[in-house]
Design an enzyme around this catalytic site. Sequence first.
Site, PDB file in Angstrom:
ATOM      1  N   GLY A  17       0.731  -1.596  -0.063  1.00 53.95           N
ATOM      2  CA  GLY A  17       0.452  -0.089  -0.230  1.00 53.95           C
ATOM      3  C   GLY A  17       0.578   1.282  -0.277  1.00 53.95           C
ATOM      4  O   GLY A  17       1.337   1.297  -0.047  1.00 53.95           O
ATOM      5  N   VAL A  22       3.066  -5.822   2.632  1.00 59.64           N
ATOM      6  CA  VAL A  22       2.568  -6.106   4.245  1.00 59.64           C
ATOM      7  C   VAL A  22       2.628  -7.751   3.585  1.00 59.64           C
ATOM      8  O   VAL A  22       2.776  -8.135   2.987  1.00 59.64           O
ATOM      9  CB  VAL A  22       0.814  -6.364   4.119  1.00 59.64           C
ATOM     10  N   LYS A  36       3.377  -5.226   9.027  1.00 59.96           N
ATOM     11  CA  LYS A  36       2.881  -4.239   7.700  1.00 59.96           C
ATOM     12  C   LYS A  36       4.597  -3.418   7.942  1.00 59.96           C
ATOM     13  O   LYS A  36       5.008  -3.282   9.439  1.00 59.96           O
ATOM     14  CB  LYS A  36       2.432  -3.130   7.746  1.00 59.96           C
ATOM     15  N   ASP A 125      -8.673   6.154   5.868  1.00 61.24           N
ATOM     16  CA  ASP A 125      -9.274   5.813   5.253  1.00 61.24           C
ATOM     17  C   ASP A 125      -9.584   4.858   4.589  1.00 61.24           C
ATOM     18  O   ASP A 125      -9.654   3.388   4.771  1.00 61.24           O
ATOM     19  CB  ASP A 125      -7.275   5.585   4.629  1.00 61.24           C
TER      20      ASP A 125
END
Length: 406
Positions: A17, A22, A36, A125
């Site tokens: 991302g 991840v 992550k 988000d």
Amino acid sequence: MSEHLGPYELLSRLGSGGFGEVHLALDAEGRTVAVKVLHPHVAADGGALARLAREVETMRIVGGPHIAEVLDASLDGDRPYLVTRYVQGRPLSAVPVPVADLRRLAAGLADALLAMHESGVVHRDLKPANVMMTEGEPVVIDFGIASALDSLSVTASGAVVGTPGYLAPEVLEGRPAGVEADVFSFGATLAYAATGRQPYGQGPASAVAYRVVHHPPDLEGAPAWLEPLLRECLSTDPARRPTAAQICDRLGVAPVAHVPPPRLGPVRPRVAEHDEMSTREIRPPAKEQHRRSVEESRARHREKVRRRWLIGSALFVALLAAAAREPLPEVSLFLLAAYALGVVSDAGVALFSKGPYRRSRMIADLLGVAGTVGLCFGLATWFSAFTLALFAGTALVVGVVFLLSA
């Protein structure tokens, strides 16, 4: 060869991302977790890491069945990382829409929203890609990270924090944003699940952002019981949006009390050059209730997989044994005997186990043996050996394709 990061063994990369990659990993006790690893441009920003460290203190408090809890974090060293509960499933953005069980999805998202906001965490988000669907239940991931790293509005790769179409108008316009922004994102995410369309259409990010600020959302096809709530959540005025508690009340979701864990003692700091707040390695206290729920979920999943294997293998063995019964009766008998021995052995293991599915497992094994034998004789009576051999070959090919796709 697997890679280690702190006490975690990284098994495979799950995705990437705007803030990091991840990985599926194993902790020191052999349990699966999601790690992550922050991107280098994030790790190089000491101020952003300091804000993330402060946010992680709060993120640790958030828990519940619809939240991927933060289990651990190490924000010093060359490769800072966060560790959360691993959620097996697919993101809402990758499942068929409109979602069949929309009430279940809405209730789960509302519960997650309330858990975050009661703990003082703003997601910033929330979108379909950050909602994992596991056995029909939604689980929110990556909460709090965008809020902590909002200074990195544009990353080195050009990725914007958040997704136009799910970001609230006040965020797009650079105005102060709080929990009301999450309510907007909740409404947009639920609208996508209800209609199967992006609520503000598709196209360039700038065009979508313009429609968010100046146009009403596209809610055609949303069910009558949900549409009024969606319109309130997607109001351009933050003050007119309902709170998470009000959303839960409208949807009939009973709020869950979240008890914060004890505070942590000091751990290894690293002071940023332009920020007096240091980053810290954070370890959570034991969460017995969460551990029990995770173990129960895993036990249910293992039992579901085992029953599917039992049914599939019973059908395949019955086909093979029936096909061989006329030309090779000894082979047919051997197949049935070997299968029965394996399944009865499994039933014997279940007899001495302490799991919650012990009794049902034994009954399923015994029924599987009886069903395989009965099916074999029935198929041999009604179909020729050649036809049964074709069926068995087709079943083998389908099984291999299914395993490879899974």
